[in-house]
Design an enzyme around this catalytic site. Structure first.
Site, PDB file in Angstrom:
ATOM      1  N   ASP A  67     -36.069 -36.497 -64.610  1.00 17.84           N
ATOM      2  CA  ASP A  67     -35.584 -36.400 -65.986  1.00 17.84           C
ATOM      3  C   ASP A  67     -36.567 -35.660 -66.897  1.00 17.84           C
ATOM      4  OD1 ASP A  67     -37.437 -38.504 -65.775  1.00 17.84           O
ATOM      5  OD2 ASP A  67     -35.959 -40.043 -66.142  1.00 17.84           O
ATOM      6  N   ASN A 135     -34.834 -52.793 -68.729  1.00 19.41           N
ATOM      7  CA  ASN A 135     -33.395 -53.096 -68.824  1.00 19.41           C
ATOM      8  C   ASN A 135     -32.639 -52.701 -67.552  1.00 19.41           C
ATOM      9  OD1 ASN A 135     -33.380 -50.315 -68.968  1.00 19.41           O
ATOM     10  ND2 ASN A 135     -32.419 -50.180 -70.976  1.00 19.41           N
ATOM     11  N   HIS A 137     -32.765 -49.743 -66.002  1.00 20.86           N
ATOM     12  CA  HIS A 137     -32.384 -48.334 -65.834  1.00 20.86           C
ATOM     13  C   HIS A 137     -33.157 -47.694 -64.682  1.00 20.86           C
ATOM     14  CE1 HIS A 137     -35.494 -46.742 -69.044  1.00 20.86           C
ATOM     15  NE2 HIS A 137     -36.005 -46.634 -67.842  1.00 20.86           N
ATOM     16  N   GLU A 142     -29.018 -45.528 -68.339  1.00 22.67           N
ATOM     17  CA  GLU A 142     -29.117 -46.792 -69.065  1.00 22.67           C
ATOM     18  C   GLU A 142     -27.972 -47.719 -68.660  1.00 22.67           C
ATOM     19  OE1 GLU A 142     -31.753 -47.336 -70.589  1.00 22.67           O
ATOM     20  OE2 GLU A 142     -32.356 -45.790 -71.999  1.00 22.67           O
TER      21      GLU A 142
END
Ligand code: F6R
Length: 241
Positions: A67, A135, A137, A142
């Protein structure tokens, strides 16, 4: 999913390094999928040390990263391209022309997503290195991201922007969007190593390994991949039953 629990961060890096080294030494033109963030830094230091000691060479290795932030060019100190050069590429014998990241500062972001997705699929990683967000991801997919997603632009959640604010002067400097390999794109890798350390990852690790496969925790999709090794320290493993 194979789960390896070790004492500390250093041992997480060492385990991951051993697996990467074996792959590099057993392939003519190995392809590595790489990640940024705090988690892989010790692994990269170990790779640099091994390269300096001539224990392993990266000259025939190609790589792609997961990314990049939208809006940052490759020379911006918080860009992932800069991070990779600083933390790995500038210190090993890899041919930097064979290292790939999405470009976050192009006018046509959709064309860049398509280009990058095709590139990754044309050279599936022998090993993909992953971290995990608090979380759940993976890359910047996400919670709620589709398991069929290909490389795309994503709006970063408040939590991810807060988690990553430590790398920026001011919290508001954290970009709002990123270009990320999609979940389907990540899963083309032949083998995946997911590393996690510290209690801040304990819930996500518990969910990923013991939870139902659900887009609420994107990392649970790894339960569907045939060759995943999870390497965690005791703290990250502390909520496993
Ligand atoms: C980085 C990436 C992210 C990180 C994750 C964990 O390329 O794709 O998914 O792996 O946010 O980050 P750290 O390691 O900083 O806790």
């Amino acid at each position: 999913m194979q789960v390896i629990i070790v004492e500390n961060k250093k041992q997480v890096a060492e385990k991951a390094f051993e697996i990467i080294k074996d792959t590099i030494q057993s392939k003519a033109n190995p392809v590595l999928g790489l990640a940024t963030g705090s988690t892989p830094i010790e692994l990269y230091q170990r790779m640099i040390q091994a390269n300096e000691a001539k224990e392993v060479s990266f000259k025939d290795v190609s790589s792609y990263n997961l990314d990049e932030y939208v809006g940052l060019n490759k020379d911006h100190p918080q860009s992932y391209a800069y991070f990779m050069r600083e933390n790995l590429f500038n210190h090993i014998d890899i041919n930097q022309e064979n290292t790939h990241l999405p470009q976050g500062d192009v006018a046509d972001l959709q064309a860049e997503c398509d280009r990058y997705d095709s590139l990754v699929k044309s050279m599936p990683a022998d090993i993909q290195v992953l971290g995990i967000g608090s979380n759940g991801h993976i890359a910047f997919n996400e919670p709620g991201s589709s398991f069929e997603s290909t490389t795309h632009i994503i709006k970063l959640t408040k939590q991810t922007r807060e988690d990553n604010a430590r790398f920026f002067d001011k919290a508001e400097d954290v970009p709002t969007h990123a270009i990320t390999m999609g979940i389907a794109t990540i899963l083309v890798a032949k083998k995946i190593i997911l590393m996690a350390t510290s209690t801040s990852k304990a819930d996500a690790i518990q969910q990923m390994i013991e939870g139902n496969v659900d887009t609420d925790c994107p990392a649970t999709v790894l339960q569907n991949h045939p060759d995943v090794i999870v390497i965690v320290d005791k703290e990250a493993a502390s909520k496993l039953g």
